[in-house]
Scaffold this active site. Structure first.
Site, mmCIF file in Angstrom:
data_model
loop_
_atom_site.group_PDB
_atom_site.id
_atom_site.type_symbol
_atom_site.label_atom_id
_atom_site.label_comp_id
_atom_site.label_asym_id
_atom_site.label_seq_id
_atom_site.Cartn_x
_atom_site.Cartn_y
_atom_site.Cartn_z
ATOM 1 N N LYS A 67 -17.775 13.703 25.777
ATOM 2 C CA LYS A 67 -17.323 12.805 26.847
ATOM 3 C C LYS A 67 -16.921 13.598 28.092
ATOM 4 O O LYS A 67 -17.308 13.245 29.218
ATOM 5 C CB LYS A 67 -16.131 11.974 26.357
ATOM 6 C CG LYS A 67 -15.613 10.971 27.367
ATOM 7 C CD LYS A 67 -14.382 10.240 26.875
ATOM 8 C CE LYS A 67 -14.650 9.527 25.567
ATOM 9 N NZ LYS A 67 -13.495 8.708 25.133
ATOM 10 N N LYS A 79 -8.559 16.292 19.195
ATOM 11 C CA LYS A 79 -8.033 15.008 18.724
ATOM 12 C C LYS A 79 -6.857 15.237 17.792
ATOM 13 O O LYS A 79 -6.835 16.211 17.021
ATOM 14 C CB LYS A 79 -9.108 14.208 17.981
ATOM 15 C CG LYS A 79 -8.841 12.724 17.948
ATOM 16 C CD LYS A 79 -9.056 12.079 19.307
ATOM 17 C CE LYS A 79 -8.845 10.583 19.280
ATOM 18 N NZ LYS A 79 -9.136 9.954 20.572
ATOM 19 N N ASP A 119 -3.862 6.628 21.990
ATOM 20 C CA ASP A 119 -5.058 6.205 21.275
ATOM 21 C C ASP A 119 -4.644 5.048 20.368
ATOM 22 O O ASP A 119 -3.634 4.380 20.643
ATOM 23 C CB ASP A 119 -5.662 7.379 20.486
ATOM 24 C CG ASP A 119 -7.088 7.115 20.030
ATOM 25 O OD1 ASP A 119 -8.000 7.172 20.868
ATOM 26 O OD2 ASP A 119 -7.285 6.846 18.841
ATOM 27 N N LEU A 184 -9.739 -7.037 20.153
ATOM 28 C CA LEU A 184 -9.050 -7.604 21.312
ATOM 29 C C LEU A 184 -7.744 -6.880 21.599
ATOM 30 O O LEU A 184 -6.726 -7.491 21.929
ATOM 31 C CB LEU A 184 -8.789 -9.101 21.086
ATOM 32 C CG LEU A 184 -10.044 -9.967 20.960
ATOM 33 C CD1 LEU A 184 -9.681 -11.399 20.622
ATOM 34 C CD2 LEU A 184 -10.859 -9.913 22.254
#
Length: 361
Positions: A67, A79, A119, A184
């Site tokens: 990325k 990470k 995250d 969502l």
């Protein structure tokens, strides 16, 4: 995958720590620092095994390397995974405070070779807490001098990727297209607003009953989680956890394109090729979801203002077009094409052929 297999990878560094008091384990994996200090969010979740958590951290760290490279950001990939003994909602406040303190100490020991941010199951308030102990943190609240949540910026990048992908796939604009958004949370909810404003017909899904109830209350059509991968749509947007599409799913997914915010959407090495062979256009996740990286690294490292960040996020479409062109010329799937582009940029940076903006640490 066994623990021994999970420990063998081609990244640069793995740190593992366990805390008997809270039952939490801590993993930090640095995939690459060739383009600059590694960066990647902190994910807090339950895992069936430590090996599964290690494997997830490795895959997510590699995705961050890719990325940063395709986005022309001067950082590497890493990470953090905090392996929780129970779901985040059930962790007592005093235990969570200790977990964050220990995580901050772990970050501090790396002395700036790795920066983290929010995250899954972590947020700006958690980053504020970490910053009481260490400065190697992105995504603090605005009140604490940070850039705040990157969720909307991530959604903006995915939205730009959707527009470009729809055009390349021959679907035209997003108006009247059926878009199925899975997840969502903060990013998925923002993407709902953006795609609805563009005139898309929305289908949504989530495993959280409260989020589904909220979606129904504003008139959204909700799909049961077990039916998501069987529901026809023009664009499927996975915005929750990764590993959604394996080769079997890819062989039958009833969508014309896949563009989402989730990291590591593809669960195996052949899924991208299966999608390509079926004519399903896949926007590689580490390109489509890079808006959050522009937001955090741009604002907190490179000194960009919100307008400069927005311009870089808009450029997501141009980067995707470059990926799609490589895929076409080289006759490869789009995931392979994006990795080719990322590796070229890493090689150029490593040999001094490309002048990146340098971090202001």
């Amino acid at each position: 995958m066994s623990l021994e297999q999970a420990l063998h990878w081609d990244g640069e560094l793995t740190i593992i720590r366990h805390d008997p008091l809270t039952g939490a384990s801590f993993i930090i994996r640095l995939d690459s620092t060739r383009m600059g200090p590694a960066a990647g969010g902190t994910r807090a979740a339950t895992y069936p095994t430590l090996a599964a958590a290690l494997n997830d951290a490795a895959a997510l760290a590699q995705a961050m390397t890719l990325k940063m490279a395709v986005s022309n950001l001067p950082m590497g990939g890493g990470k953090s995974v905090i392996v929780l003994p129970a779901p985040r909602k059930s962790i007592p406040p005093e235990s969570w405070a200790r977990i964050l303190q220990l995580h901050a100490e772990n970050l501090e020991k790396l002395k700036g070779s790795y920066y983290t941010g929010p995250d899954v199951n972590t947020n700006s308030a958690d980053m504020d807490t970490l910053s009481n102990t260490t400065k190697f943190v992105f995504g603090r609240s605005l009140e604490r001098g940070g850039a705040g949540s990157s969720a909307y910026s991530t959604a903006l990048g995915v939205f730009a990727a959707m527009q470009t992908t729809a055009e390349h796939r021959g679907l035209g604009s997003l108006e009247n297209l059926t878009v199925l958004i899975q997840g969502l949370g903060a990013v998925g909810s923002a993407l709902v607003e953006l795609t609805e404003a563009a005139g898309a017909r929305l289908l949504v899904s989530d495993v959280d009953p409260d989020r589904i109830a909220s979606a129904r209350s504003i008139g959204l059509e909700c799909i049961p989680p077990e039916d998501v991968l069987k529901t026809s749509c023009d664009i499927f947007a996975p915005c929750a956890m990764g590993g959604v599409i394996d080769s079997a799913v890819a062989s039958s997914l009833p969508a014309a394109a896949v563009v989402g915010a989730a990291n590591n959407v593809l669960a195996d090495d052949t899924a991208a090729r299966v999608l390509r062979d079926r004519g399903v256009l896949y926007a590689p996740d580490f390109v489509a979801n890079a808006g959050g990286a522009y937001h955090l690294v741009g604002r907190e490292v490179l000194g960009w203002n919100q307008y400069t960040v927005a311009e870089h996020i808009k450029n997501t479409g141009s980067i995707l077009s470059e990926v799609y062109a490589i895929a076409s010329v080289d006759e490869v799937d789009t995931d392979t094409a994006a990795r080719i582009l990322a590796r070229k940029r890493i090689a150029s940076a490593s040999t001094g052929q490309r002048g990146l903006e340098r971090p202001r640490f």
